[in-house]
Design a protein around this motif. Sequence first.
Motif: not given
Length: 476
Positions: A118-143
């Motif tokens: 949430r705070d830093l982004g830059n492509g970080r992600f987590s596959h936690w349980g059965t969920t994917l939480i991620f950020s774009a490489s440049d912190n833009s909106n992936p949608a």
Amino acid sequence: MKKNTKQLKKVTLLGIVCIGVMIAGSCKKGESTLTPDPPGLVATEHVSMLQATSGVGASNVLSVTLTGLKSDGGYAYKIGYPLDVAGDSNSAPTISKLRLFENGKEIGPAHSVHQKIRDLGNGRFSHWGTTLIFSASDNSNPATNGRSYTYTLDGSAPSTTVTNPGGSTGSVQPPVGANAGLLGYAMVNGTTTGGAGGQSVTVTSLSALKTALGDNAAKIVYISGAIKGSGNDYIYVKSNKSIIGKPGASLEGINLYMFTVSNIIVQDIRFKNYVTDAALMIKMSTHHVWVDHCEFSTDRTHGWDYWGKDISITREADYVTVSWCKFHDTNLSVLISGGIQGHEADKGKLHVTMHHNYWYNVSEREPTMNYGSVHLFNNYHLNNSSYSLGARAGGTVRTDNEYFSGCHKPITTNLDGDPPGYFSGVNTNIYKNCGANDITTAISTWVPSYAYQNALNAAADVPALVTQGTGPRAIN
């Protein structure tokens, strides 16, 4: 060089200690007190991930579909469907083999703490349980950034086949759904990121909410529970804020004032019984505001002059999007520009997008506007007693695939003797059991300059989509 080696050893030791704590169950993935990644830790996380998956053959690559995407605060986004394979957990914090790709290029690091995503982004992600939480490489909106996001679950490298969840194969994305990101005018001439990258706070009282919104620092403000005012309590919202309701959150008898500010997101909040002024007052050159998945209502036990409107966008406000909101049980819903004479400065301003919203048991103004350029698509208007859409003072409204049912007068330019406005796209709509439109000007050909066709649903599908998808979401 020795100093850097010592620092890396300290970082590695710290990581081992944290993993040990996580295995014990006391180090949570959403921990918010962690500091930014030290130099070397990012590289170490990424390298370990690549080493763990090297030499694995290619297999099917799954697509992150926009239909399941929603904000998780800051730079983080979360898919809304379960993955086929479970990933990390408190007892096994690095077990996931998921690899994530942006336009075919691998991003990371994996196994990131959610607050860091949430705070830093830059492509970080987590596959936690059965969920994917991620950020774009440049912190833009992936949608909305036009890129494709794909992943493998078994540690393999990308293949040429992309399989969408649900079994269909190909690169074509489905229409944007209720959990997609920002669209429309709030991302024109800049964009709207709210409090992304700022401090996250949770408030449970009126006084705490006033304090949290009272400075211009980037901030994500979560509302928990029901916060009640006297009916016309008002809070001045400063720039660079995300105001997000946790499940069940509501503001009753409270008006949010946005005057001469910018870059504000309001999501997942129920607004009730706001007296005199609108629940959301967006005015005085305020720009780049996104209102999403909110609900607005009054109890209708008073006359037309008692309750305020749901949303007012006036006095040279600009670049606003209102999406997936529910409006009901009120007389006057949404006003865009507060008058004609004396408000000529609104010309060239008031660029507003309203899409996939739901109006029912409302008398009129869904919305009404003067001077501006307003784009409406895929909204559902059900059973009003006066008119739905009004255009005055030379303003132009584009409609695309709206659905009107049981409306006395769906569209009008003939309002109280005021100078008329213009409509385009009126033949794209469905009118079921409605009275006639009252359009006194030539039909316009105007369309907004931004792309929206990929987000446009068929008019016949609107009632089902909108009734199911509007209002605050149960999970955020």
